[in-house]
Scaffold this active site. Structure first.
Site, mmCIF file in Angstrom:
data_model
loop_
_atom_site.group_PDB
_atom_site.id
_atom_site.type_symbol
_atom_site.label_atom_id
_atom_site.label_comp_id
_atom_site.label_asym_id
_atom_site.label_seq_id
_atom_site.Cartn_x
_atom_site.Cartn_y
_atom_site.Cartn_z
ATOM 1 N N CYS A 110 -24.980 -8.393 13.616
ATOM 2 C CA CYS A 110 -24.236 -9.321 14.463
ATOM 3 C C CYS A 110 -23.105 -9.964 13.661
ATOM 4 O O CYS A 110 -22.201 -9.267 13.212
ATOM 5 C CB CYS A 110 -25.174 -10.340 15.107
ATOM 6 S SG CYS A 110 -24.413 -11.194 16.517
ATOM 7 N N HIS A 143 -28.320 -6.822 18.097
ATOM 8 C CA HIS A 143 -29.472 -7.294 17.320
ATOM 9 C C HIS A 143 -30.577 -6.238 17.349
ATOM 10 O O HIS A 143 -31.338 -6.167 18.324
ATOM 11 C CB HIS A 143 -30.002 -8.604 17.898
ATOM 12 C CG HIS A 143 -29.132 -9.781 17.626
ATOM 13 N ND1 HIS A 143 -29.230 -10.530 16.474
ATOM 14 C CD2 HIS A 143 -28.121 -10.327 18.356
ATOM 15 C CE1 HIS A 143 -28.328 -11.500 16.505
ATOM 16 N NE2 HIS A 143 -27.637 -11.395 17.626
ATOM 17 N N GLU A 165 -33.311 -6.319 15.833
ATOM 18 C CA GLU A 165 -34.600 -7.013 15.836
ATOM 19 C C GLU A 165 -34.982 -7.519 17.225
ATOM 20 O O GLU A 165 -36.122 -7.938 17.445
ATOM 21 C CB GLU A 165 -34.588 -8.162 14.827
ATOM 22 C CG GLU A 165 -33.853 -9.417 15.243
ATOM 23 C CD GLU A 165 -32.339 -9.356 15.097
ATOM 24 O OE1 GLU A 165 -31.696 -10.407 15.290
ATOM 25 O OE2 GLU A 165 -31.792 -8.271 14.803
#
Length: 207
Positions: free
Chosen positions: A79, A181, A183
């Protein structure tokens, strides 16, 4: 050991949790010696480009990250961390970045019906292959950002469509970036982190 660079500008808990899910031994650190000794580095980031660069500078980490990359350490920016890889950013004026990938970070242009920030799930479009891109074409991942990385085509691996092509993944040598992202992107995102782990292993033969 993988080091997640800690500089008070990243969603580090979720990143560390995702890394653990794919079997990565990782810890959060802002210690220059640990960063230089790491097998691989992850630079997360949320917030504003100039504030993040100030946090890195305050900790003496700009030259440390640049040296680690010069030494051949694989680095993944996530990001805002991907945006910081560039030469400069235009958020709140012009500010220098890490200079690891040529390009400028610019605000996403206003477009009818497409709010900024670009927030939510979006499909990926493969432009060229890298060590992290296998199987990503057409997959959906989670974005939250108001700025994009304007880079030469040779460094652009994956895009997403938001009224215009938005760079989603870039790389130069052993430096990689994800605008989205991983994650927060379910199995697809974990797969990218798994590929980065494999790349680090191949790079060091000791991870």
């Amino acid at each position: 050991m993988m080091i997640v660079i800690g500089y008070d500008a990243g969603n580090t808990a979720n990143v560390l949790r995702a890394l653990a899910q794919v079997g990565v031994a990782a810890r959060l650190s802002a210690d220059p010696q640990e960063i230089l000794a790491a097998d691989g580095l992850i630079l997360p980031g949320v917030g504003a480009f100039p504030a993040a660069m100030q946090e890195l500078e305050k900790r003496g980490l700009i030259s440390v990250i640049q040296q680690a990359v010069a030494d051949g350490k694989p680095l993944l920016g996530i990001c805002l961390g991907m945006q910081l890889l560039l030469e400069s950013g235009l958020e709140n004026g012009q500010n220098s970045g890490l200079g690891l990938i040529p390009g400028v970070c610019r605000r996403i242009p206003d477009q009818a019906g497409l709010p900024v920030p670009h927030m939510g799930w979006n499909d990926l479009q493969l432009q060229q292959s890298s060590a992290l891109t296998a199987g990503l074409d057409g997959q959906s991942v989670y974005f939250v950002h108001s700025y994009y990385t304007d880079v030469p085509e040779e460094y652009l691996d994956v895009t997403a469509d938001y009224g215009r092509p938005i760079p989603a993944m870039i790389h130069r040598g052993s430096v990689f970036g994800c605008q989205f992202h991983p994650e927060k992107s379910g199995a697809v995102g974990l797969g990218i982190l798994e590929k980065f782990k494999e790349y680090v292993y191949e790079n060091t033969a000791r991870y």
